[in-house]
Scaffold this active site. Structure first.
Site, PDB file in Angstrom:
ATOM      1  NE  ARG A 210     -50.612  27.547  28.531  1.00  0.00           N
ATOM      2  CZ  ARG A 210     -51.692  27.017  27.963  1.00  0.00           C
ATOM      3  NH1 ARG A 210     -52.201  27.563  26.870  1.00  0.00           N
ATOM      4  NH2 ARG A 210     -52.282  25.967  28.483  1.00  0.00           N
TER       5      ARG A 210
ATOM      6  CB  SER B  44     -47.780  24.950  33.892  1.00  0.00           C
ATOM      7  OG  SER B  44     -48.911  24.203  34.284  1.00  0.00           O
TER       8      SER B  44
ATOM      9  CD  GLU C 195     -46.952  27.637  30.647  1.00  0.00           C
ATOM     10  OE1 GLU C 195     -47.587  28.501  31.270  1.00  0.00           O
ATOM     11  OE2 GLU C 195     -47.418  26.535  30.340  1.00  0.00           O
TER      12      GLU C 195
END
Length: 350
Positions: free
Chosen positions: A171, A250, A346
């Site tokens: 990520r 998420s 995130e």
């Protein structure tokens, strides 16, 4: 008479609520829609906008707006889908950065070009995909990446970056790395992305939910369309549609710990969901950690934890970015208090 050059598409006091998937309230004093490299250069040459700070906005699916952005917001809407090349070992496809990611995945399958099916139904745009190095169900964007084109927000020059120069991680990419660390955070606008789809096609099936589907259906040799349909069904069952319930997918990264840390946690919580990595470390399921702390379905003000998936924070109606971040911090403190693990968000917080 010669035609006049195209003008910039500029909106003043633009409401950003519909331009972020969380549906959070914010107003941009200036919003510029980018249709190509030339528009970026027009912004840089603009007497008012050129020297102003910039905020690049794709689909708004990885963003938490806690205030009205002070920067000029550049909304990337570059179109385009095409097969660039067919090689002996791969197809190379190119997309404009403004294309919707899921639509791009579906288009490749419609063209008979498999390889992205595990990444179906991820919200956002193609241009945002390399920034986050999106991933799901055993596949990351980096596994299918070829190169991208971007425009430097200082010089206005177009540059092409391959995978090595993008510095992909979990990520993470060079576009999330601060300039002080040699990164390109806030320094460029991605305009086109090229993806490499390997030949011959091989399905990626080593993910628990997909293995369950194979067992349920008795189909152990699914084709790409079947994997696509399975992934769409799995995601739809677990994750809320942002058009109905505001969310950013998420919210926390799955933490990575050493083998020793993993053994210690398993000793205390034998049921913890964990996955071995090639380097000997283990990835822990952040959703399991949050659920174990009792957060599923809980709310702080108008922000909540989705009742079907603890990894997803949702806008229960009228939430502000401040409420979302208050909830996120409370979850972080709770998980750290029980497991000694710090969860990392995130989304980008503005």
């Amino acid at each position: 008479m010669p035609s006049s050059p195209p003008t910039l598409e500029i909106a003043r006091l633009a409401n950003l609520r519909a331009l972020n998937t969380f549906g959070l309230p914010a107003v941009a004093h200036t919003l510029v829609t980018i249709h190509g490299d030339a528009d970026v250069r027009r912004v840089l040459d603009h007497p008012e906008l050129g020297r102003a700070p910039k905020l690049v906005l794709g689909g708004g699916s990885n963003l938490v707006l806690t205030r009205d952005p002070a920067a000029v917001v550049l909304r990337v809407a570059v179109p385009g889908r095409r097969l660039v090349a067919e090689r002996e070992d791969a197809w190379i496809v190119e997309f404009g950065a403004g294309e919707t990611w899921h639509d791009a995945v579906a288009w490749t399958l419609d063209q008979g070009l498999p390889g992205l099916e595990n990444l179906a139904l991820i919200p956002g745009t193609v241009g945002a995909a390399p920034v986050q190095n999106i991933g799901a169900y055993g596949l990351e964007l980096a596994d299918r990446f070829d190169s991208l084109d971007a425009v430097d927000l200082v010089t206005g020059r177009s540059v092409t970056l391959d995978a090595a120069r993008c510095h992909f991680g979990y990520r993470h990419s060079v576009f999330k790395q601060p300039a002080a660390q040699g990164g390109l955070e806030g320094k460029s606008v991605i305009t086109r992305v090229r993806l490499r789809l390997p030949k011959p096609w091989q399905p990626v099936l080593g993910y628990l939910d997909i293995e369950r589907r194979m067992a349920e259906t008795g189909n152990h040799t699914p084709d790409a369309r079947t994997v696509f349909d399975w992934v769409c069904a799995i995601r739809s069952a677990k994750l809320p549609d942002w058009r109905a319930i505001g969310n950013a997918g998420s919210f926390f990264k799955n933490p990575v710990v050493s083998a020793e840390q993993c053994r210690d946690i398993i000793g205390r919580d034998p049921h913890i969901v964990h996955y071995p990595l090639a380097d000997g470390r283990f990835k822990l399921a952040a959703g399991w950690l949050i659920d174990a702390c009792g957060w599923k379905g809980k709310r702080v003000g108008n922000a909540g934890v989705y009742e079907r998936q603890a990894l997803v924070l949702v806008n229960c109606g009228g939430a502000t970015g401040a409420e979302v971040m208050t909830l996120a911090r409370a979850i972080q403190e709770s998980v750290y208090g029980r497991f000694g693990i710090r969860l990392e968000p995130e989304p980008v917080v503005v």
